[in-house]
Design a protein around this motif. Structure first.
Motif, PDB file in Angstrom:
ATOM      1  N   THR A   1       1.423  92.516 133.128  1.00 52.37           N
ATOM      2  CA  THR A   1       1.426  92.721 134.578  1.00 52.37           C
ATOM      3  C   THR A   1       1.119  94.171 134.921  1.00 52.37           C
ATOM      4  N   LYS A   2       1.699  95.081 134.179  1.00 51.41           N
ATOM      5  CA  LYS A   2       1.458  96.522 134.392  1.00 51.41           C
ATOM      6  C   LYS A   2      -0.031  96.837 134.293  1.00 51.41           C
ATOM      7  N   LYS A   3      -0.692  96.266 133.306  1.00 54.33           N
ATOM      8  CA  LYS A   3      -2.118  96.499 133.102  1.00 54.33           C
ATOM      9  C   LYS A   3      -2.932  96.050 134.323  1.00 54.33           C
ATOM     10  N   ILE A   4      -2.533  94.935 134.916  1.00 55.09           N
ATOM     11  CA  ILE A   4      -3.248  94.418 136.087  1.00 55.09           C
ATOM     12  C   ILE A   4      -2.968  95.292 137.308  1.00 55.09           C
ATOM     13  N   VAL A   5      -1.693  95.555 137.590  1.00 54.04           N
ATOM     14  CA  VAL A   5      -1.334  96.311 138.791  1.00 54.04           C
ATOM     15  C   VAL A   5      -1.853  97.739 138.716  1.00 54.04           C
ATOM     16  N   GLU A   6      -1.813  98.350 137.562  1.00 56.75           N
ATOM     17  CA  GLU A   6      -2.241  99.734 137.418  1.00 56.75           C
ATOM     18  C   GLU A   6      -3.726  99.847 137.066  1.00 56.75           C
ATOM     19  N   GLY A   7      -4.415  98.714 137.044  1.00 58.29           N
ATOM     20  CA  GLY A   7      -5.844  98.686 136.737  1.00 58.29           C
ATOM     21  C   GLY A   7      -6.713  98.692 137.973  1.00 58.29           C
TER      22      GLY A   7
ATOM     23  N   MET B   1       9.903  94.507 138.963  1.00 52.47           N
ATOM     24  CA  MET B   1       9.110  95.374 138.091  1.00 52.47           C
ATOM     25  C   MET B   1       8.368  96.361 138.993  1.00 52.47           C
ATOM     26  N   SER B   2       8.391  97.620 138.645  1.00 54.21           N
ATOM     27  CA  SER B   2       7.805  98.659 139.487  1.00 54.21           C
ATOM     28  C   SER B   2       6.593  99.272 138.788  1.00 54.21           C
ATOM     29  N   PHE B   3       5.470  99.306 139.526  1.00 53.29           N
ATOM     30  CA  PHE B   3       4.224  99.845 138.987  1.00 53.29           C
ATOM     31  C   PHE B   3       3.547 100.712 140.044  1.00 53.29           C
ATOM     32  N   PHE B   4       2.693 101.622 139.602  1.00 54.93           N
ATOM     33  CA  PHE B   4       1.950 102.473 140.526  1.00 54.93           C
ATOM     34  C   PHE B   4       0.500 102.007 140.540  1.00 54.93           C
ATOM     35  N   GLY B   5       0.000 101.672 141.733  1.00 49.93           N
ATOM     36  CA  GLY B   5      -1.372 101.186 141.851  1.00 49.93           C
ATOM     37  C   GLY B   5      -2.087 101.790 143.035  1.00 49.93           C
ATOM     38  N   TYR B   6      -3.369 101.483 143.142  1.00 52.64           N
ATOM     39  CA  TYR B   6      -4.247 102.070 144.158  1.00 52.64           C
ATOM     40  C   TYR B   6      -4.886 100.999 145.030  1.00 52.64           C
ATOM     41  N   HIS B   7      -4.133  99.994 145.397  1.00 51.38           N
ATOM     42  CA  HIS B   7      -4.651  98.863 146.154  1.00 51.38           C
ATOM     43  C   HIS B   7      -4.566  99.125 147.648  1.00 51.38           C
ATOM     44  N   GLY B   8      -5.522  98.578 148.380  1.00 48.96           N
ATOM     45  CA  GLY B   8      -5.478  98.697 149.820  1.00 48.96           C
ATOM     46  C   GLY B   8      -6.856  98.705 150.439  1.00 48.96           C
ATOM     47  N   VAL B   9      -6.881  98.494 151.725  1.00 55.11           N
ATOM     48  CA  VAL B   9      -8.119  98.460 152.491  1.00 55.11           C
ATOM     49  C   VAL B   9      -8.574  99.874 152.848  1.00 55.11           C
ATOM     50  N   TYR B  10      -7.624 100.769 153.051  1.00 54.00           N
ATOM     51  CA  TYR B  10      -7.945 102.118 153.523  1.00 54.00           C
ATOM     52  C   TYR B  10      -8.219 103.072 152.358  1.00 54.00           C
ATOM     53  N   PRO B  11      -9.232 103.942 152.512  1.00 49.72           N
ATOM     54  CA  PRO B  11      -9.602 104.865 151.429  1.00 49.72           C
ATOM     55  C   PRO B  11      -8.447 105.719 150.924  1.00 49.72           C
ATOM     56  N   GLU B  12      -7.544 106.145 151.822  1.00 49.96           N
ATOM     57  CA  GLU B  12      -6.433 106.980 151.371  1.00 49.96           C
ATOM     58  C   GLU B  12      -5.484 106.212 150.452  1.00 49.96           C
ATOM     59  N   GLU B  13      -5.383 104.899 150.628  1.00 47.38           N
ATOM     60  CA  GLU B  13      -4.556 104.085 149.720  1.00 47.38           C
ATOM     61  C   GLU B  13      -5.159 104.071 148.323  1.00 47.38           C
TER      62      GLU B  13
ATOM     63  N   THR C   1       9.373  81.157 122.590  1.00 45.97           N
ATOM     64  CA  THR C   1       9.441  81.528 124.006  1.00 45.97           C
ATOM     65  C   THR C   1       8.331  82.520 124.313  1.00 45.97           C
ATOM     66  N   ILE C   2       8.390  83.094 125.484  1.00 43.10           N
ATOM     67  CA  ILE C   2       7.474  84.166 125.861  1.00 43.10           C
ATOM     68  C   ILE C   2       8.278  85.460 125.879  1.00 43.10           C
ATOM     69  N   ASN C   3       7.761  86.448 125.214  1.00 36.81           N
ATOM     70  CA  ASN C   3       8.420  87.744 125.179  1.00 36.81           C
ATOM     71  C   ASN C   3       8.239  88.408 126.548  1.00 36.81           C
ATOM     72  N   TYR C   4       9.336  88.622 127.265  1.00 43.14           N
ATOM     73  CA  TYR C   4       9.218  89.177 128.610  1.00 43.14           C
ATOM     74  C   TYR C   4       8.680  90.594 128.603  1.00 43.14           C
ATOM     75  N   ALA C   5       8.824  91.313 127.501  1.00 45.20           N
ATOM     76  CA  ALA C   5       8.210  92.649 127.408  1.00 45.20           C
ATOM     77  C   ALA C   5       6.688  92.531 127.436  1.00 45.20           C
ATOM     78  N   ASP C   6       6.150  91.459 126.843  1.00 46.85           N
ATOM     79  CA  ASP C   6       4.706  91.221 126.883  1.00 46.85           C
ATOM     80  C   ASP C   6       4.239  90.912 128.307  1.00 46.85           C
ATOM     81  N   ILE C   7       5.017  90.105 129.042  1.00 46.83           N
ATOM     82  CA  ILE C   7       4.662  89.782 130.425  1.00 46.83           C
ATOM     83  C   ILE C   7       4.697  91.058 131.271  1.00 46.83           C
ATOM     84  N   HIS C   8       5.690  91.897 131.043  1.00 42.66           N
ATOM     85  CA  HIS C   8       5.774  93.167 131.771  1.00 42.66           C
ATOM     86  C   HIS C   8       4.532  94.021 131.506  1.00 42.66           C
ATOM     87  N   ALA C   9       4.184  94.201 130.236  1.00 46.39           N
ATOM     88  CA  ALA C   9       3.016  95.019 129.868  1.00 46.39           C
ATOM     89  C   ALA C   9       1.727  94.414 130.424  1.00 46.39           C
TER      90      ALA C   9
END
Length: 128
Positions: free
Chosen positions: A60-66, A9-21, A50-58
């Motif tokens: 996870t996206k909220k966490i990584v992009e948050g 799963m690919s997401f865009f996030g702003y994580h890191g130790v360095y300010p530019e990250e 079961t667990i709807n994998y689209a829900d797990i994707h959404a």
């Protein structure tokens, strides 16, 4: 236990130790492996069993992009803990987060952190 894999799963996030990250951000790859009982879903063909994998994707996206984390270890642990807290069908989760382009003057395919969490006999979240 049965297994459900969500891979690359690919997401865009702003994580890191360095300010530019934190300012520029980058792509993160996330794999999640869920251990759960899928017998009823396999037998009944019912999404409610079961667990709807689209829900797990959404989810996870909220966490990584948050909210940014300094460490991908913290990001990884947060995803794992929150999956277990929010999806009671899941007995164990393994989360793998890859940061493909760390800001270092070296050539490699990125850095990956993988951790596994499960439930203890009292329902608490523990490393496995």
């Amino acid at each position: 236990m049965d297994t459900m894999h969500l891979r690359n799963m690919s997401f865009f996030g702003y994580h890191g130790v360095y300010p530019e990250e934190n300012k520029l951000g980058q792509r993160y790859m996330v794999d999640i492996i869920l251990k759960l009982d899928l017998e009823q879903a396999a037998r009944t063909d019912d999404l409610e069993a079961t667990i709807n994998y689209a829900d797990i994707h959404a989810f996870t996206k909220k966490i990584v992009e948050g909210k940014p984390f300094k460490l991908i270890e913290a990001l990884c642990g947060n995803i794992a803990s929150r999956v277990l807290e929010n999806y009671t069908m899941v007995h164990e989760v393994t989360v793998k987060v890859t940061k493909p382009n760390p800001p270092f003057d070296i050539v490699f395919d990125g850095v990956t952190v993988e951790l596994s969490r499960g439930r203890d006999s009292h329902g608490g979240i523990v490393p496995v």
